[in-house]
Design a protein around this motif. Structure first.
Motif, short mmCIF file in Angstrom:
data_model
loop_
_atom_site.label_atom_id
_atom_site.label_comp_id
_atom_site.label_asym_id
_atom_site.label_seq_id
_atom_site.Cartn_x
_atom_site.Cartn_y
_atom_site.Cartn_z
N UNK A 119 0.83 -1.21 0.00
CA UNK A 119 0.00 0.00 0.00
C UNK A 119 0.86 1.25 0.00
N UNK A 120 1.90 1.25 0.81
CA UNK A 120 2.81 2.39 0.88
C UNK A 120 3.53 2.60 -0.44
N UNK A 121 3.95 1.52 -1.07
CA UNK A 121 4.64 1.62 -2.36
C UNK A 121 3.73 2.20 -3.43
N UNK A 122 2.49 1.80 -3.44
CA UNK A 122 1.53 2.34 -4.42
C UNK A 122 1.39 3.85 -4.22
N UNK A 123 1.17 4.27 -2.99
CA UNK A 123 1.01 5.70 -2.70
C UNK A 123 2.27 6.49 -3.06
N UNK A 124 3.43 5.95 -2.70
CA UNK A 124 4.69 6.64 -2.98
C UNK A 124 4.92 6.77 -4.48
N UNK A 125 4.67 5.71 -5.21
CA UNK A 125 4.85 5.74 -6.67
C UNK A 125 3.94 6.78 -7.30
N UNK A 126 2.68 6.81 -6.89
CA UNK A 126 1.75 7.80 -7.44
C UNK A 126 2.20 9.22 -7.11
N UNK A 127 2.71 9.42 -5.91
CA UNK A 127 3.21 10.74 -5.52
C UNK A 127 4.39 11.15 -6.39
N UNK A 128 5.35 10.24 -6.60
CA UNK A 128 6.50 10.54 -7.45
C UNK A 128 6.07 10.88 -8.88
N UNK A 129 5.04 10.20 -9.36
CA UNK A 129 4.56 10.44 -10.73
C UNK A 129 3.62 11.64 -10.83
N UNK A 130 3.24 12.20 -9.69
CA UNK A 130 2.32 13.34 -9.69
C UNK A 130 0.90 12.96 -10.06
N UNK A 131 0.51 11.74 -9.74
CA UNK A 131 -0.82 11.23 -10.08
C UNK A 131 -1.66 11.14 -8.82
N UNK A 132 -2.89 11.63 -8.88
CA UNK A 132 -3.82 11.54 -7.76
C UNK A 132 -4.97 10.63 -8.18
N UNK A 133 -5.26 9.63 -7.33
CA UNK A 133 -6.38 8.73 -7.57
C UNK A 133 -7.25 8.75 -6.32
N UNK A 134 -8.49 9.14 -6.51
CA UNK A 134 -9.43 9.21 -5.39
C UNK A 134 -9.56 7.83 -4.76
N UNK A 135 -9.48 7.81 -3.43
CA UNK A 135 -9.57 6.55 -2.71
C UNK A 135 -8.22 5.89 -2.48
N UNK A 136 -7.18 6.44 -3.10
CA UNK A 136 -5.84 5.89 -2.90
C UNK A 136 -4.94 6.95 -2.27
N UNK A 137 -4.74 8.06 -2.98
CA UNK A 137 -3.87 9.11 -2.45
C UNK A 137 -4.47 10.51 -2.63
N UNK A 138 -5.76 10.55 -2.91
CA UNK A 138 -6.42 11.87 -3.05
C UNK A 138 -7.69 11.91 -2.24
#
Length: 78
Positions: free
Chosen positions: A59-78
């Motif tokens: 779960x942490x890896x998914x959130x970190x990867x999305x943050x590095x890529x500048x991607x926000x997904x509702x329910x995950x990191x937004x």
């Protein structure tokens, strides 16, 4: 209007073919990530010890990867 009707808006022949033959709308990459993240979180909450740590790391890896890529997904990191 349901998702299938929206997908085939203006394509009655395609809609009828989908209804008769079956049709599965592919998930967007965002939906696939969100589904995988939710599965990891559900399994993490049911786990203990090493399994808990594994799902927490996923779960942490998914959130970190999305943050590095500048991607926000509702329910995950937004």
């Amino acid at each position: 209007m349901n998702l299938l009707a929206k997908h085939f808006a203006g394509d009655e022949k395609g809609l009828m073919s989908a209804l008769v033959n079956g049709y599965e709308i592919e998930k967007t990459p965002e939906d696939a990530v969100k589904e995988y993240f939710k599965k990891c979180e559900e399994l993490r909450l049911k786990s203990t010890g090493t399994e808990y740590q594994i799902y927490l790391a996923k779960s942490t890896t998914i959130k970190t990867t999305l943050t590095f890529l500048g991607i926000k997904i509702e329910g995950v990191n937004a």
